[in-house]
Design a protein around this motif. Structure first.
Motif, mmCIF file in Angstrom:
data_model
loop_
_atom_site.group_PDB
_atom_site.id
_atom_site.type_symbol
_atom_site.label_atom_id
_atom_site.label_comp_id
_atom_site.label_asym_id
_atom_site.label_seq_id
_atom_site.Cartn_x
_atom_site.Cartn_y
_atom_site.Cartn_z
ATOM 1 N N SER A 66 57.679 67.682 85.020
ATOM 2 C CA SER A 66 57.601 68.560 86.184
ATOM 3 C C SER A 66 57.450 67.728 87.448
ATOM 4 O O SER A 66 57.207 66.527 87.401
ATOM 5 N N TYR A 67 57.609 68.402 88.571
ATOM 6 C CA TYR A 67 57.317 67.782 89.859
ATOM 7 C C TYR A 67 56.678 68.836 90.756
ATOM 8 O O TYR A 67 56.848 70.036 90.561
ATOM 9 N N ARG A 68 55.897 68.349 91.722
ATOM 10 C CA ARG A 68 55.221 69.254 92.663
ATOM 11 C C ARG A 68 55.643 68.875 94.076
ATOM 12 O O ARG A 68 55.604 67.707 94.465
ATOM 13 N N ILE A 69 56.035 69.902 94.825
ATOM 14 C CA ILE A 69 56.413 69.699 96.217
ATOM 15 C C ILE A 69 56.017 70.958 96.986
ATOM 16 O O ILE A 69 56.195 72.067 96.491
ATOM 17 N N GLY A 70 55.411 70.786 98.121
ATOM 18 C CA GLY A 70 54.970 71.931 98.912
ATOM 19 C C GLY A 70 53.947 72.792 98.196
ATOM 20 O O GLY A 70 53.909 73.998 98.409
ATOM 21 N N SER A 103 58.382 69.415 103.015
ATOM 22 C CA SER A 103 57.084 68.873 102.617
ATOM 23 C C SER A 103 57.062 67.359 102.777
ATOM 24 O O SER A 103 58.089 66.688 102.684
ATOM 25 N N THR A 104 55.876 66.839 102.991
ATOM 26 C CA THR A 104 55.696 65.413 103.212
ATOM 27 C C THR A 104 55.762 64.607 101.919
ATOM 28 O O THR A 104 56.211 63.472 101.924
ATOM 29 N N ILE A 122 54.082 59.734 89.814
ATOM 30 C CA ILE A 122 54.757 58.942 90.844
ATOM 31 C C ILE A 122 54.772 59.798 92.107
ATOM 32 O O ILE A 122 55.282 60.918 92.104
ATOM 33 N N SER A 123 54.191 59.281 93.182
ATOM 34 C CA SER A 123 54.125 60.011 94.454
ATOM 35 C C SER A 123 55.026 59.333 95.475
ATOM 36 O O SER A 123 54.969 58.115 95.646
#
Length: 140
Positions: A66-70, A103-104, A122-123
């Motif tokens: 998965s990934y997270r954004i915003g 998003s940043t 990983i950011s």
């Protein structure tokens, strides 16, 4: 591949930056595509548009689950993620599907398939242009 995409001169794709920059596309848990985007109108991965692409698989035991954004978590097979780097400015752009995301930061969750407790996050921060890695919990 036509050399005109990267400036017109013979061999220029090796010597010049594609006008849309470079990117990485995540559309499945176990693979990714690296691409040079030759289309400045759409700076995301698209098989329709001319681009220079190479698709690889992650290690046999590792997947991006998965990934997270915003503040929202996604799975790559449902909502693909493109991260585009535009040299020489260093501007980083995120695309969820084909839509730009303002998003940043995006956090990618990588998990070992045989050992449920081994995960890495990983950011990628587009404001600071930093990429970092940490060991964390197996959720975002």
């Amino acid at each position: 591949m036509v050399d005109g995409y990267c400036g017109g001169a013979v061999g220029s794709c090796k010597e010049a930056v594609p006008p849309g920059g470079y990117g990485v596309h995540f559309g499945a848990p176990n693979s990714y595509s690296l691409f040079g985007n030759t289309n400045t109108a759409e700076n995301y991965f698209s098989l329709i548009d001319p681009l220079i692409a190479r698709t690889d698989t992650l290690s046999a035991n590792v997947s991006m689950i998965s990934y997270r954004i915003g503040g929202v978590s996604h799975t790559p097979e449902i909502d693909s993620l493109d991260i585009v780097f535009e040299p020489p400015t260093g501007v980083i752009t995120f695309f969820v599907g084909e839509l730009p995301e303002m998003s940043t930061q995006v956090d990618l969750l990588l998990k070992h398939q045989e050992v449920d407790t081994i995960c890495r996050i990983i950011s990628i921060n587009r404001a600071s242009n930093q990429i970092s890695e940490s060991q964390g919990g197996c959720t975002l």
